[in-house]
Design an enzyme around this catalytic site. Structure first.
Site: not given
Ligand code: PMT
Length: 401
Positions: A208, A277, A335, A339
């Site tokens: 990325n 990911d 998230k 997480k």
């Protein structure tokens, strides 16, 4: 980050005096106000006019100069300075300062100076290694002066060895560090930065656009604020931040292993890396040949490093990032809860000046109590500052019970 900070630069008579002119420019570029003092020997190498032009102020050279308003330069310099840097510092001035000799404006001003002092020695390597110079430097260190050791390499006297003036950006960084309040002393901060690369043959990978700038800014600021910092970095073009331990990785699996290794001793973890990911199931041993038609590639999910470490978080403060291109707050909130970190820093790639590969960012901080704080467009170093402020606030609240 030196905006408005008042720095006195002492220039003494070595060949590296010409490099001090570059330091003035760098300090001014970072926002500092600079006043220059030159010794008589320094004026043999570079003229005061150079420093006057660059600093925009009279260069002080003479202990007996009559200012016209009955002030004395050595006292007004001492009152002005938040920090003094002597660049280059010759063996002569190091010896005089160690002995408390005050026979010119610079050495006299130094005796009157309450501000921190940074000494940047530069000289021939045999002179630098001489026991007299080393003993004098040790004595200056015992006064509380900071000594920035010279670099090793080619010297102006056409020899090679230790004695080169450190690079200008290294001196400027040391000054930044000396002028920063050490409110994170005792913290061991683990930062991740940059992208990961997931190879599918020896020459290609999935990745990325992360440049690493956000994570590197966090590592640098945490170090300036007194923390011991480890930076686990994916591949970037950035130089290692001064004073930070850097662990280079390529893939998400390597990043996971490095984070797990350093997690045990960390008191704070900040995950700014853009971890892929997915990774290709297979990595071909040879370069894949181009074929007609579409290419199918099977991908497998990478482990979520952040979610894994949060399971054994203990008393550590764990900070995550959320990089979104839509529904910023809702996705970041998901998230944060899924997480299990303490707070999440949300940034939206679609906002100009935010996210990947910029020197700036626009963030919102979301905490587990449902609070959201928004910040304007800021330099990534300033963004790092507000994130570390939040870490510090949590720690202070925790200590208060
Ligand atoms: O590097 P720059 O060019 O300066 O750009 C900065 C940045 C945009 C990369 C940075 O500000 C940022 O947002 N980093 C997090 C990017 C990201 O992966 O976001 P995410 O929403 O996909 O992941 C959420 C969090 O989980 C992140 O803290 C991430 O590090 C972590 N994660 C994600 C996937 C994974 N497998 N393991 C993880 O630990």
């Amino acid at each position: 980050m030196l905006k408005g900070r008042r720095i006195v630069l002492g220039v003494t008579g070595g060949i590296a005096a010409y490099k001090a002119a570059e330091l003035v420019r760098e300090l001014i570029r970072r926002g500092a106000e600079v006043r220059v003092v030159m010794t008589a020997h320094a004026c043999e190498f570079v003229t005061p006019l150079t420093f006057e032009t660059l600093s925009g102020h009279r260069v002080a050279t003479d202990l007996f100069y009559r200012t016209g308003d009955y002030t004395m330069d050595h006292i007004s310099l001492a009152e002005f300075a938040e920090l003094v840097v002597i660049t280059p510092a010759t063996a002569n001035v190091i010896g005089k300062l160690a002995a408390g000799i005050a026979d010119d404006l610079l050495t006299t001003a130094l005796l009157a100076m309450p501000a921190p002092v940074l000494i940047c020695p530069a000289m021939n390597s045999h002179m630098y290694a001489h026991p007299a110079v080393q003993a004098n430097l040790a004595r200056l260190a015992s006064f509380g002066y900071t000594i920035l050791a010279p670099g090793t390499g080619e010297l102006a006297c056409r020899t090679t060895g230790q004695g080169r003036l450190p690079e200008i950006h290294e001196i400027a960084e040391e000054i930044e560090s000396l002028l920063t309040v050490k409110d994170l002393t005792g913290e061991r901060i683990l930062v991740t930065a940059g992208p990961t690369r997931e190879p599918f043959d020896p020459v290609r990978y999935i990745s990325n656009h992360s440049s690493g700038k956000m994570g590197y800014a966090l590592a640098l600021m945490a170090k300036r604020r007194g923390a011991e910092v480890t930076l686990v970095s994916g591949p970037t073009a950035l130089p290692a931040p001064q004073g930070v331990q850097v662990v280079q990785v390529q893939t998400a699996l390597e990043m996971r292993a490095a984070v797990q290794d350093h997690f045990k001793k960390a008191t704070v973890v900040i995950k700014a890396a853009a971890v892929a990911d997915y990774r290709p199931v297979d990595c071909a041993r040879q370069k894949m040949k181009k074929k007609d038609g579409a290419l199918q590639m099977e991908l497998v999910c990478n482990p979520d490093i952040l979610a894994e470490i949060c399971k054994n978080k203990g008393k550590r403060i764990v900070v995550g990032f959320a990089m979104e291109s839509e529904d910023l707050l809702a996705n970041a909130q998901k998230k944060l809860l899924a997480k299990g970190m303490d707070f999440i820093v949300a940034n939206d790639l679609t906002e100009p000046g935010a996210g990947f590969n910029t020197d700036t960012n626009i963030i919102r901080i979301l905490d587990r109590q449902g609070g959201t704080e928004s910040f304007p467009l800021m330099d990534k170093l300033e963004v790092a500052g507000v994130i570390l402020d939040r870490v510090n606030k949590m720690r202070t609240q925790e200590k208060r019970g």
